[in-house]
Design a protein around this motif. Structure first.
Motif, PDB file in Angstrom:
ATOM      1  N   SER A   1     -24.326  45.833  10.244  1.00 15.37           N
ATOM      2  CA  SER A   1     -25.732  45.811  10.622  1.00 15.37           C
ATOM      3  C   SER A   1     -26.557  46.571   9.587  1.00 15.37           C
ATOM      4  N   HIS A   2     -27.749  46.054   9.321  1.00 15.01           N
ATOM      5  CA  HIS A   2     -28.607  46.688   8.312  1.00 15.01           C
ATOM      6  C   HIS A   2     -30.064  46.559   8.722  1.00 15.01           C
TER       7      HIS A   2
ATOM      8  N   CYS B   1     -35.460  47.130   4.617  1.00 17.35           N
ATOM      9  CA  CYS B   1     -34.950  47.681   3.357  1.00 17.35           C
ATOM     10  C   CYS B   1     -33.509  47.295   3.072  1.00 17.35           C
ATOM     11  N   GLY B   2     -32.804  46.740   4.069  1.00 21.38           N
ATOM     12  CA  GLY B   2     -31.429  46.310   3.864  1.00 21.38           C
ATOM     13  C   GLY B   2     -30.404  47.416   3.920  1.00 21.38           C
ATOM     14  N   HIS B   3     -30.811  48.658   4.198  1.00 21.90           N
ATOM     15  CA  HIS B   3     -29.878  49.787   4.244  1.00 21.90           C
ATOM     16  C   HIS B   3     -28.901  49.609   5.406  1.00 21.90           C
ATOM     17  N   THR B   4     -27.617  49.833   5.128  1.00 21.20           N
ATOM     18  CA  THR B   4     -26.601  49.726   6.169  1.00 21.20           C
ATOM     19  C   THR B   4     -26.828  50.797   7.234  1.00 21.20           C
ATOM     20  N   LEU B   5     -26.785  50.393   8.480  1.00 23.20           N
ATOM     21  CA  LEU B   5     -27.056  51.313   9.584  1.00 23.20           C
ATOM     22  C   LEU B   5     -25.792  52.063   9.976  1.00 23.20           C
TER      23      LEU B   5
ATOM     24  N   LYS C   1     -38.677  53.943   6.961  1.00 23.01           N
ATOM     25  CA  LYS C   1     -39.772  54.249   7.886  1.00 23.01           C
ATOM     26  C   LYS C   1     -40.526  53.002   8.356  1.00 23.01           C
ATOM     27  N   GLN C   2     -39.968  51.818   8.095  1.00 22.08           N
ATOM     28  CA  GLN C   2     -40.578  50.587   8.593  1.00 22.08           C
ATOM     29  C   GLN C   2     -40.438  50.534  10.115  1.00 22.08           C
TER      30      GLN C   2
END
Length: 291
Positions: A43-44, A48-52, A74-75
């Motif tokens: 999941s990301h 921003c595509g950052h892995t959660l 911060k989106q």
């Protein structure tokens, strides 16, 4: 029988499971809409595509703790995600309270997940992928043999108990009749309406979804569900148009009468409400008719 304390624990576990499944369905629907693999990849953040991480994926609590924003970019994260988790938690607990701990409850939990996923995708794409339809049919085919018609009141199979007796067979027949009559009837009505008016009334996905829920609800439940879905559809259409009008230009050429409205969410909510209160309503109504 369970003690009140044991029942409270089971309901709590059901709510947690529902929230977890709500989180999973949120992710699944987003991936279907955006063309990503449902089975691969972690999941990301959609922005921003950052892995959660684990702390980002705790249903309900994570959204509250990070105040509805991605920890990394911060989106803002839409409230839809947490609302789905809360709704699924509530429905899982209510279905357990209604039907008790058994195969029927597990089947209805799975149906709730399928309906939720179909509704979310429909909202974003105005389509209901066939994968949800196939999953719903497969679920019914696998579970109908383990569900018996109720001994009292009106539920799935009750209409055919006088002819077929108790057990799974009246449930099987009632489901087939409900799916074919409601699904087939709506398909015929849609084709005639479209031919006469020259406009598209219902999408094929809506018709197929009505067939799927008809299998699980039986004939009487499906008719009640259809009426309820139409009422909810009108309410949701008004709300949808109210919000959509704020994001569309005045000269876009669309109006309340011509703009497409997803019907899947109305079908999904109506089906879950029918599972919870449909049998009581039908018992009351049929009692008025002397049955």
């Amino acid at each position: 029988m369970f003690t009140p304390a044991q029942a409270a624990v089971l309901l709590g576990i059901a709510a947690v499971l529902g929230a977890v499944m709500g989180s999973f369905i949120n992710c699944l629907a987003w991936r279907v809409v955006n063309g990503e693999s449902v089975l691969r990849g972690r999941s990301h953040c959609p922005a921003c595509g950052h892995t959660l991480g684990v702390l980002d994926l705790v249903p309900i609590l994570s959204w509250v703790m990070i105040r509805g924003k991605c920890r990394y970019c911060k989106q803002e994260i839409g409230a839809r995600y947490v609302l789905i988790e809360i709704a699924m938690a509530a429905f899982f607990a209510l279905l357990l309270w209604k039907y008790g701990l058994g195969i029927q409850t597990v089947a209805y939990w799975a149906l709730a997940c399928i309906l939720c996923g179909a509704a979310l995708v429909d909202v974003d794409t105005y389509t209901i992928p066939n994968g949800f339809i196939v999953a719903g049919i497969a679920l019914w085919a696998a579970s109908v043999w383990l569900i018996s018609a109720p001994a009292t009141g009106f539920g799935v199979g009750s209409l055919f108990v006088p002819l077929l007796g108790y057990g799974f067979f009246p449930v099987l027949v009632d489901g087939l009749v409900g799916g074919l009559v409601v699904g087939g009837g709506i398909l015929l009505f849609s084709l005639i309406f479209d031919k006469v008016t020259g406009r598209t009334s219902l999408g094929g996905g809506d018709v197929k979804l009505l067939f799927v829920v008809g299998l699980s609800l039986g004939l009487l439940g499906s008719l009640f569900n259809l009426i309820l879905a139409c009422v909810l559809g009108l309410v949701l259409a008004f709300v949808w148009q109210l919000f959509a009008s704020r994001s569309l230009d005045d000269d876009d050429g669309e109006s309340f009468k011509t703009r497409a409205i997803p019907f899947g969410p109305a079908i999904a909510v109506a089906t879950l409400l029918t599972l919870l209160v449909g049998s009581q309503f039908l018992t009351w109504y049929m009692g008025l008719l002397g049955y």
